[in-house]
Structure formats: C-alpha cells, structure tokens
Design a protein around this motif. Sequence first.
Motif, short mmCIF file in Angstrom:
data_model
loop_
_atom_site.label_atom_id
_atom_site.label_comp_id
_atom_site.label_asym_id
_atom_site.label_seq_id
_atom_site.Cartn_x
_atom_site.Cartn_y
_atom_site.Cartn_z
N ILE A 84 4.04 -5.97 6.63
CA ILE A 84 4.10 -4.66 7.33
C ILE A 84 2.69 -4.30 7.82
CG2 ILE A 84 4.68 -2.20 7.15
CD1 ILE A 84 7.09 -4.21 7.00
N LYS A 85 1.68 -4.62 7.01
CA LYS A 85 0.29 -4.38 7.42
C LYS A 85 0.00 -5.15 8.73
CE LYS A 85 -4.45 -4.45 5.72
NZ LYS A 85 -5.35 -4.78 4.61
N GLU A 86 0.46 -6.41 8.79
CA GLU A 86 0.26 -7.23 9.99
C GLU A 86 1.04 -6.65 11.18
OE1 GLU A 86 0.37 -11.92 11.33
OE2 GLU A 86 1.99 -11.18 10.05
N LEU A 87 2.28 -6.25 10.92
CA LEU A 87 3.12 -5.65 11.97
C LEU A 87 2.42 -4.45 12.61
CD1 LEU A 87 5.94 -5.03 13.40
CD2 LEU A 87 6.46 -3.65 11.40
N ILE A 88 1.94 -3.53 11.75
CA ILE A 88 1.31 -2.29 12.25
C ILE A 88 0.00 -2.62 12.97
CG2 ILE A 88 0.32 -0.05 11.62
CD1 ILE A 88 3.23 0.12 11.06
N GLU A 111 2.91 10.44 7.88
CA GLU A 111 4.04 9.94 7.08
C GLU A 111 3.54 9.06 5.92
OE1 GLU A 111 7.19 9.70 5.48
OE2 GLU A 111 7.45 10.80 7.35
N PRO A 112 3.54 9.60 4.68
CA PRO A 112 3.02 8.86 3.53
C PRO A 112 3.78 7.55 3.27
CG PRO A 112 3.89 11.03 2.87
CD PRO A 112 3.93 10.96 4.35
N GLU A 113 5.07 7.51 3.58
CA GLU A 113 5.87 6.31 3.31
C GLU A 113 5.37 5.13 4.15
OE1 GLU A 113 10.49 4.85 2.99
OE2 GLU A 113 10.13 6.98 3.33
N ILE A 114 4.94 5.40 5.40
CA ILE A 114 4.40 4.31 6.23
C ILE A 114 3.11 3.79 5.60
CG2 ILE A 114 3.52 3.63 8.51
CD1 ILE A 114 5.25 5.78 9.78
#
Length: 658
Positions: A490-494, A477-480
Amino acid sequence: MIHSHFVHLHVHTEYSLLDGACRIDDLIELAKKYRMPALAITDHGNMFGAVEFYEKAMKQGIKPIIGCEVYIAPGSRFDRKAKGISDAAYHLVLLAKNKTGYKNLMQLVSKGYLEGFYYRPRIDKEILKEFSSGLICLSSCLKGEVANLLLQGRPDDAKNAAKFYKNIFPQGDFFLEIQNNGLKEQEEVLKSLVSLSKELDIPLVATSDCHYLEKSDSKAHEMLLCIQTGTTRSDTKRMKFSSEEFYFRSPEEMNELFKDTHEAIYNSIDIAERCNLELFFDQTYLPQFEVPQNETPLTYLEKLCREGIKKRYAEITPEIENRIVYELKVINKMGYSSYFLIVWDFIRYAKDHNIPVGPGRGSAAGSIVSYSLGITNLDPIKYGLIFERFLNPERISLPDIDIDFCYERRPEVIEYVTKKYGASNVAQIITFGTMAARGVLRDVGRVLDLPYSEVDRIAKLIPFEPDITLEKAIKMEPEIRSLINSKPEIKELISIAKRLEGLTRHASMHAAGVVISKDALTNYVPLFRGSNNEVITQYDMNAIDKIGLLKIDFLGLRTLTVIFNCIQIIKRTKNIHIDPDILLMDDQETYKTLVNGNAIGIFQLESRGMRDLLRKSKPETFEDVIALIALYRPGPLGSNMVDDFIKCKHGLKKIKYF
C-alpha cells in the motif's frame, strides 16, 4: 546571444498522454534551476500544451521553443497497410523558428489527425515538403527513419533518407540527432551518425528525449506506460523503456555524456538562438457577420435593437433609451457588433425551428441589447443587472454568452452554425481529463496487480471534497495512514500514485464549447479528431481565449427538453398552449412547493443542499430564489453568510447595509 552549456530540444510533457510525465510548471522550474535560457516542447503528434507552455515559460524568463515529435508514414499518409504501430510511422522532431514555422507546424499536426491517422496521427513526406518553411528538423530517436535504417543494417537507405531531409530543409535546418540514454543500440548507431554527418555535411545535435524530470521518476513513468497499454507490471511482454535514463539531465551531465562530440552540444544552443517565435495574446479574430446591403454590422445591430426593444417595453423611458445608446457605443468601440449578430442569428434559427432555448444565464443577462435581440429573456432594468459585468470597456476581453438549448436538438444548432460559417472555420473544443486522487489509485492498483477490493476500499476512504488530493486525504484519514505504515504494497501504491496524480490522462470533447473563426481554423489552432470522428481543436478553452478566437458555449440542458415535452403533452391532451416565456413569477402555489423542498427536477434547485436551503429560507418571491442561487456556492457556504441571510430575512437579526 545565449550563454549556456546546453538546451533541451526533445521534451515530452504530460500532454504526450500517458507517455510523458513532465508537468509544465515543474519542467520550467527545473530548466530555471539549471539556468537554461530556452526550452522546447515536443509532444508526440500533438500541440496540446503549446500555449500553456509558451505563456508559462515567458513568465519565468525562459525562451519557449514550440515543437512536436511528429509521426511520419514510410509511404503515403493515406496508406493503411502496415501491420502494427512500429511499421506505421517513423518519428521526426520539428521546431518552429518563427510565425511561419508555427503556422506550418499547426497545418502538419492537424493533417496528422484529420488525414493520416492510423494507430497514430501521421504526416508524410509529401506534406512535410509543402509545409517545411520556418521549421528546424531533428532526425529524432532510434525510431527516427535514419537511425532505424542504420539499426537494420541498411546504411545506403539511411543515407538516402538523410539526404531527403537535408534537401527539404534549408542549409543548416536539418540535424542528425544523437542520444545517450544508456541503450546499446544508441551506442551502435552513434558512430554511423557521426560518419554520416561528416560525409553529407549535416550537423549533429544532442538531445535527452526527456519523458520525466528526475531519474527517480522512471518507476512511476513505467506505471504510466502500463496504464496507457492496459498491461500490468508483471507482464513480461509489456511496453517498457530499456533504461532509467530518459530524464531531464543538467547541462553538466549532457556535456560529460557528449564530450567526444561537443559540437552536438553547442548546436543545441545554436538552434535555440534561431528559434524566435513570438505569440501575441492581445488580438481577436472575430468572424464577420454578413449584413444586408447598405448596412454595417453596427447599423444593422442598432436597427434590430430598435425593433426588438419596442416588443419588450410598452414605453421606452429615458433610462431604457440611455442604456441602449450606452451599450451600443461600448459594443461598437470594442468591435463586437458582429459577435452579437452571430449569436442573435443562431438563436433566431433555433426559435424559428421550434428548438427550445433557455432564458439566458450568466453576465450576458445584464445587457439590454441581448434582451432586445431575444438572446436573453430577462429584463436587466427590472432586475437591476449590470452591463459592465458582461462587457467592460476598461478590460478588453471577448464577451461570454452561455446559451442553453434542448439537450436532444442542440446538435441541429451547431450544424446550422457549421454550414453558415464553413466546416473549416467551426469546431468543437477539446478538454483534458486528469488523473485525480481516486482514479489514479485505481489505475496504479491495477498495474501493480493488487486485489481490486483492497484498492477500492482505499479509494473509498478518500473524502468527497472539492480539489481533494492524496496528500490531503492522508492527513484527513487516519486509516489510510495506518495502511501505509503497516503494508509495504500500500505504501508503494500511494507513493507511485502521488507521483502520477494530476497528470493529464486523456483528451475528449468539451460538453459545450464551440469555436468560430473568420477563416480556416488551422491558421490559428491545430485540430484533433475525436472518438466519434468530430473535428475538435487541440487547444482547450483557456488557450482558445488567449489566442483571440470566438468561443461560445452551446449548452445542452435536459430540463429544457422536459419542459418542452410537458408543454407538448398539455397541448395534445388538454388543447391548452402554454408559453413559458410569459408566465408570471408571482404564483404562490409554486413558492409553497419550493418551501416544502419539492424541487427535484428543477434546474439549479434540485441538489440536497439547495432543497435544505429552500426549506430554511422559505422563498416568497422570484428575487428570493435569485438570492439563494447566488448564495449557494463555495465561498458563501463556507462562511456564516447563508445563515446570516436567512436570519435577516426572517427578522431574527438586524440587517446592516454597507
């Protein structure tokens, strides 16, 4: 003799639910990298991972030490007066030296859940005395009784507690545990523990109280604790560890940390050498079915088969006779006569009490003995079904019969089995939920205080595919990928979610599995109490299989309930009695309905994909439906097999037989 610098004896795997972040595979891999010859598992209050850990460690050539960090009530385990978790129980580490110790450990952790549960599964000193044989005891962390009393400035009470444990366990089987995870309280207590050790002649042992593997995992572990306690990272009052040092240290690090108390390092090796539990996974513990006088399970089974087969077939052909003789011979040789009688008995009970029972599914339908006993309602001779798929004399494993019951009345059958074989011999089986891709994102997003709408949007971008992981989703998924690159939060979340993904999150009751033992279950498996007060095994389906206990799937099927209700309505309104067991399978109107894709509400035929397959393949016989159910699974669907089958069926492609 173990030649090593150190062995970890206080380790929390992912089965210390939402508190341990050590995956068993990774844990064993790291122990192997550090050339550790042995390793312990000591989860909080439970033995959920014991069999998995034992088997995987043995495969990697590491000696598994089965243990548990139990919670011990300050007074009686039945006392419920404490005002909070910290007052309700101390910690204590127990390790099994041998089979006796393992059995006693199962008794203790079972009683913790079944008798002493208050905030946590607690035992007390009374039952610890009773079941102390074969166990080595470590005084545990700062929450252990001895260390805790020392911290409170009560040295005499701490001394008495240490004396108590020393007296319970044989000479040299109780150790004062010392730790150094960078906490000033540990430093304060260390000197007192060393003095106590000399004064009372109690040996010291060093541990690391591992909750995660690498130091860099401490942040992810912090998130795990927030998920457990329902708090967020910004909450100043949340439960948290006071350092980042609760990781799986190397032997070199441990030797350096405890260079002034080197005997405590050596004692970890001494303990590992004395723990020699052997578990065997080649035995079965089937309950014995009580047969009438002058009968054995085999003669009684044969008698019932002979009576049943006459009702099933108008004529007993040589093929039928040979099949019965062969199957009974195999069943007897494998020692499973009682098993068939047990299943026959509770199915007979259900039918006698008008509880709808399914016609049978899975490999059990290949047995003419099952068919003659009424366990299944499918003729294996007519459909050419193979007995060896169910019971193979070349591969000794317990037979597996899945039985469908009316969803509403299934509990009545389980209650009958429980009464017949004894409440201490029957239990339902545990299952574990893991932190899957979408769920772990939502969990971590909440802990990080991220807006729900944003986390929800990312979770919904994860493709709905079997076995999807965050890693796979990011690639697909390119959007992720774009969000990771453009938004630091979001980088930290993932990043955190990936570290926690796949960890065991919670325990619950398996939807169908029931285990029946020949005597008290606690001789073979530790027990757990479910959210509705039910008694459940602490070992899951796989472990129950491994240790040789009989498990049966009592499946609750709504479709059976619907069919039963329809039959009752027809009888009441039309005065017509329909017996679904004798309906013919050649009704053309039924096949026309299926060809049109009108299959909603029909078990195994109602999914959208299956309804499309019905329209394309146009079934005309029951055998056609059988073929479609066999084809509708990931392997065939992922190839050209289904399309080829349909083309061959309609004469658009030549059939090639192997």
